[in-house]
Design an enzyme around this catalytic site. Structure first.
Site, PDB file in Angstrom:
ATOM      1  N   GLN A 129     -22.538  -0.586   5.293  1.00 18.69           N
ATOM      2  CA  GLN A 129     -22.337   0.384   6.369  1.00 18.69           C
ATOM      3  C   GLN A 129     -22.867  -0.238   7.652  1.00 18.69           C
ATOM      4  OE1 GLN A 129     -20.988   3.748   5.354  1.00 18.69           O
ATOM      5  NE2 GLN A 129     -20.460   2.381   3.655  1.00 18.69           N
ATOM      6  N   GLY A 149     -22.841  13.208   6.441  1.00 22.41           N
ATOM      7  CA  GLY A 149     -22.260  11.969   5.930  1.00 22.41           C
ATOM      8  C   GLY A 149     -21.871  10.990   7.033  1.00 22.41           C
ATOM      9  N   HIS A 150     -21.473   9.800   6.614  1.00 24.80           N
ATOM     10  CA  HIS A 150     -21.135   8.757   7.599  1.00 24.80           C
ATOM     11  C   HIS A 150     -19.923   9.146   8.429  1.00 24.80           C
ATOM     12  CE1 HIS A 150     -18.930   6.356   4.143  1.00 24.80           C
ATOM     13  NE2 HIS A 150     -18.594   7.618   4.148  1.00 24.80           N
ATOM     14  N   ASN A 151     -20.004   8.764   9.686  1.00 22.28           N
ATOM     15  CA  ASN A 151     -18.912   8.967  10.637  1.00 22.28           C
ATOM     16  C   ASN A 151     -18.644  10.423  10.993  1.00 22.28           C
ATOM     17  OD1 ASN A 151     -18.335   6.243   9.167  1.00 22.28           O
ATOM     18  ND2 ASN A 151     -17.216   6.126  11.099  1.00 22.28           N
ATOM     19  N   SER A 166     -16.942  11.733   7.812  1.00 24.90           N
ATOM     20  CA  SER A 166     -15.886  11.756   8.832  1.00 24.90           C
ATOM     21  C   SER A 166     -15.466  13.146   9.278  1.00 24.90           C
ATOM     22  CB  SER A 166     -14.643  10.994   8.345  1.00 24.90           C
ATOM     23  OG  SER A 166     -14.976   9.643   8.083  1.00 24.90           O
TER      24      SER A 166
END
Lengths: 316, 316, 316
Positions: free
Chosen positions: C187, C228-230, C248
C-alpha cells in the site's frame, strides 16, 4: 504441583494416591500429569475415556472416572477450575533478562523484549512494541509500533503485524457462582501464528485457556478483528474488518469472513466457505465452497430471495 | 471563573449579580456553583427545579429559571455549552511531576506516570502504559503494555486492564450549528472503575462529559468493546467482544451483552437481563432476568419463533 | 525503475521501448510515468483512455492499450500488481534522522519521530506516540499516547487524535492465485487528514494503495471505527463508534454513520444523508438529506413500517 496441594487449595481433604500435576486440560486433551474437569453434563460420557491424571467432578459423576484418573469431588467443578487455573498461571516476567535477537534484526530502543524473548533474523521490532517472556518471532517478521505480544506466543516467519494489535491477551473466561459473582479462569495456553500471516491494526487474538489459539499459514486479517481463545483460522483464510470469532471456533482453509461477520463459539467451518458482510454463524458447516449471508444464516442466494419476499410485506 | 467572564466569552453583556462558577453540569445534577443549560425543549419543565447557579437558555425558556439561577440568554445554548466546556477543560499535564507509587508496585521504565498519578500497592504498570495526571490505580491492579488511562480517572483494586485499552478518552460530544459545522464539547468528567474488574484488549471506555462513567465491581469486559460517556455498567455485568453502549446508558447488575450487541444511549436496563449476540437495544427494560435477541429487539424465544415465520416466506 | 526491470521481475522478456516508471496507479489516475493494470473485465473499456505509460494486461485485452501505453502481457495481471507493488514499497525508515518540530510544540521523550517527520507549532505529541518517516502534523494538533501515524501521512491543524489510534496502516489488499494463496499488495499511498478533525480511541484509518485516503475538514470520528484504503470522508461528517467503511467508499459532507453502521466498498454517498445505527449500505446514494436504516437498507420510515409488518408475522 502435587494433587494433594491442589486439593488443599480447594479446601478439601485428600486421601488418595498423590501425584504430580503440571497443568489443566480438557477431557479429550489432558495427559496423565494433567488435571481435567467436567462441568457440562453433556460431556459426562467422555469421562471414561479421559487420560487425565485427575478430574474435578461433582459427586454424581465421580464414579465415571477411569482407572488412573483420581476424582477430586467438589460441589462446583467449574468454579474450582478458576481457582486451580490461578495456581498454574506463571508470574508476569517482563523484567530485563536474557533475550535472543537474530542477525540483521533491528529492535527499536523504545521496544521491549521481556526475559527469554527470541527474535529471528532480519526482523523489525518497532518503537513501543512488546514481546513477552519466552515469546518467539520468526525470521523477516515485522512488528509495527505498539504491537503487544504476550508471553509464550509464537509468531512465524515473514509475518506482518500492524500497529496497536495485541497477540495473546487473555481469553474471556470466568466461572460464575450462584450469587452471580465471577472468578477469572487464568488463560495458561498461548497463540501460535504460522508463516506468511498479515494482521491489521487493533486486532485482538486471544491466548488459549489450555493449548493454543492458532492462525495458520498465509492468513490475512484486517483491522479491528476479534479472535477468541482456542480458535483456529485455516490456511489462507481471510477475515475482513470488524469480524469476529467466539472461542474454540475452527475455520478451514480459505474461509472468508466478510466485514462485521461473526461466528459463535465451538463451531467448525469447512474449507472454502465465504460469508458475506455481517453474516452471523451459529452452526457448524460441513459442506465446502458455499457462500452464505444473514443472521440467521442462509445460503447467499437464498438470503437474497428471502429479502425480496420480506420487501413484499410492505405491499400487504 | 466568574459568570461575567463566561458571558464575555460568549460575547454577551452581563449586568446581573456576578458569581463564581466552577464547572458545568446537567439540570438535575448542577449545584449552586455550576452552570447548566437547556437545549432540548422536553426538559424545559425541569428548569424550575434546578439548583444550578446559572443556566444557558434561549429567550423563550429564560423565565423558567428559578430564584438563584441566573439565566444567560443565548441563541443556541448547546453551541454555547461547547464554547464554555473549553473554558473549564484542564490543560494536558503529562510532564514530570510528583507521583505516588505504593509498596511492592513495579512500574516499567517505559511506562509513564503523569504529574499527580497515584499507584497503589503491588501493582504492575507495564511498558508503554500511561497513567494520566491525578489518576489513581488501586492495589494489586495490572495495566498491561500500552494501556492508556487519561487524567483524573480512578481504577480500583485487583483490576486487570489488558494491552492497548484506553480508559477515559474523550466522550463523543459536539454541538452543530446551522451550517453543519461542529464544535467539540470538552469532556470534563472522568471514569471510575471499581474493584475486581477485568477489561480486555483494545477496549474504549470514554470519560464523562460531566460527572463519571462508571464500571462497577466485578464486571468482565471482553476485547474491542465500546462504552460511551456517562454510562454505568452494573456489578458483575458481562460485555462480550465488539459489543457497545452509547452514551448515558445504565446496565443493572449481572446484565450480559453478547458479542456485537449494542444499546442506544440514555437507556436503563434492569438487572439480570441477557442479550444474545448482536442484539440491538433501543428502549429501556424494566423487567429483570429475561433473555433478548435481535434488532428490533424481541424476547429471545419470540425472536426464534419470528425467524421461523420469516423463513416460511421462502415457500410463498 | 525501468519498465524493462519490472518485466524482468515478472519473468518476462521485454523488447519494447524502455521507459522510467515511478509507481503504479489506476487506469483513471495513472500518468505517463506510472504503470497501471486491468484485472476486472468490466473496466476493459477504460483502457483506451488511460494515460499510463504501461499496463499489466492479459493477452485478450492487450490490443486495447492506447498509443504511448506499453502493454506488459501477463497471465494474471492482479497477481503481478502484487509483485510490482513490492518493488515500489519504500523501506521502513524509523531510525533517527533529521526531524522538524515547530515552536511551542511538546514532544514527549517516549514519543518517536521517525526520519523526516515534521511537527507544526504548538503541538502535543504524547508518550508512546509514533510519527512515521516524512509524515507531517499541523499546528496545534494533539496526538494522545500511543497514537501511531505511519510514514508519508499528513494530519492538518487543530486535530485531536486519541490514544491507541492508527493512521496510515496498510490497506487490506492482496491478490489470490488459483491455489488460493495470497500475495500482499503493498500500500504505497498515504492518508491525508484535513484541519479540525477529531478521531477517537482505537480507530483505524488505512493508507491508500495508490493516492490518498482522505478525511476532510471538521470530521468527527468516534472510537473503534474502521476506514478502509482510498476512502474519502466528507467535511463535517460524523462516524459513530464501531462503524466502518470498506475500501474506496466516499462520503459526501455532513453524512452521519450511526453506531456499527457499515458501507461496502466503492460507493458514493451524497451529502447530508444519515444512517441509523447498524445500517448496512451496499449501493451508492445520489439523493441528499435522507435518513436510512437496516440491512438491506431502507429509508428509515420505510424500515420502521417494514418492521411493523414483520412483527405481524407472529400472529399468523
Amino acid at each position: 504441583m502435587k494433587l494433594s496441594e491442589i486439593a488443599k487449595e480447594l479446601g478439601r481433604e485428600f486421601d488418595g494416591e498423590d501425584k504430580e500435576i503440571t497443568g489443566m486440560n480438557t477431557l479429550a486433551d489432558a495427559s496423565e500429569h494433567e488435571l481435567t474437569f467436567i462441568s457440562n453434563p453433556k460431556y459426562v460420557k467422555q469421562i471414561p475415556t479421559t487420560k487425565a491424571g485427575a478430574i474435578l467432578v461433582n459427586e454424581a459423576a465421580a464414579s465415571y472416572a477411569p482407572k488412573g484418573c483420581t476424582p477430586l469431588v467438589v460441589e462446583d467443578p467449574y468454579w474450582c477450575v478458576a481457582i486451580v487455573s490461578k495456581l498454574f498461571a506463571p508470574p508476569i516476567e517482563d523484567e530485563a533478562g536474557e533475550v535472543s535477537v537474530g542477525e540483521g534484526s533491528i529492535v527499536d530502543k523504545k521496544a521491549t523484549l521481556a526475559k527469554g524473548a527470541k527474535i529471528g533474523k532480519n526482523c523489525r521490532i518497532m518503537a513501543g512494541a512488546y514481546v513477552g517472556s519466552q515469546s518467539e518471532i520468526g525470521d523477516n517478521t515485522i512488528l509495527y509500533p505498539n504491537v503487544v505480544v504476550y508471553r509464550d506466543c509464537k509468531i512465524g516467519a515473514n509475518c506482518i503485524i500492524h500497529a496497536n494489535t495485541t497477540i495473546g491477551g487473555d481469553g474471556f473466561g470466568f466461572a460464575t457462582n450462584k450469587m452471580g459473582e465471577h472468578k477469572k479462569i487464568y488463560q495458561n495456553g498461548n497463540v501460535i501464528i504460522e508463516d506468511d500471516v498479515e494482521i491489521g491494526n487493533s486486532v485482538t487474538v486471544d491466548r488459549a485457556v489450555f493449548g493454543s489459539t492458532r492462525i495458520k499459514k498465509g492468513v490475512h486479517i484486517d483491522n479491528l478483528v476479534q479472535i477468541g481463545h482456542n480458535c483456529e483460522v485455516g490456511e489462507f483464510s481471510v477475515m475482513v474488518s470488524q469480524s469476529g470469532l467466539a472461542g474454540s471456533t475452527k475455520l478451514g482453509r480459505n474461509v472468508v469472513m466478510g466485514g462485521q461477520a461473526a461466528a459463535a463459539g465451538h463451531l467448525e467451518i469447512a474449507p472454502f466457505n465465504t460469508f458475506a458482510a455481517r453474516s452471523g454463524i451459529t452452526k457448524s458447516i460441513k459442506e465446502q465452497g458455499k457462500t452464505w449471508a444473514g443472521f440467521p444464516l442462509y445460503e447467499h442466494k437464498v438470503w437474497l430471495r428471502l429479502q425480496g419476499k420480506i420487501a413484499k410485506l410492505l405491499k400487504q
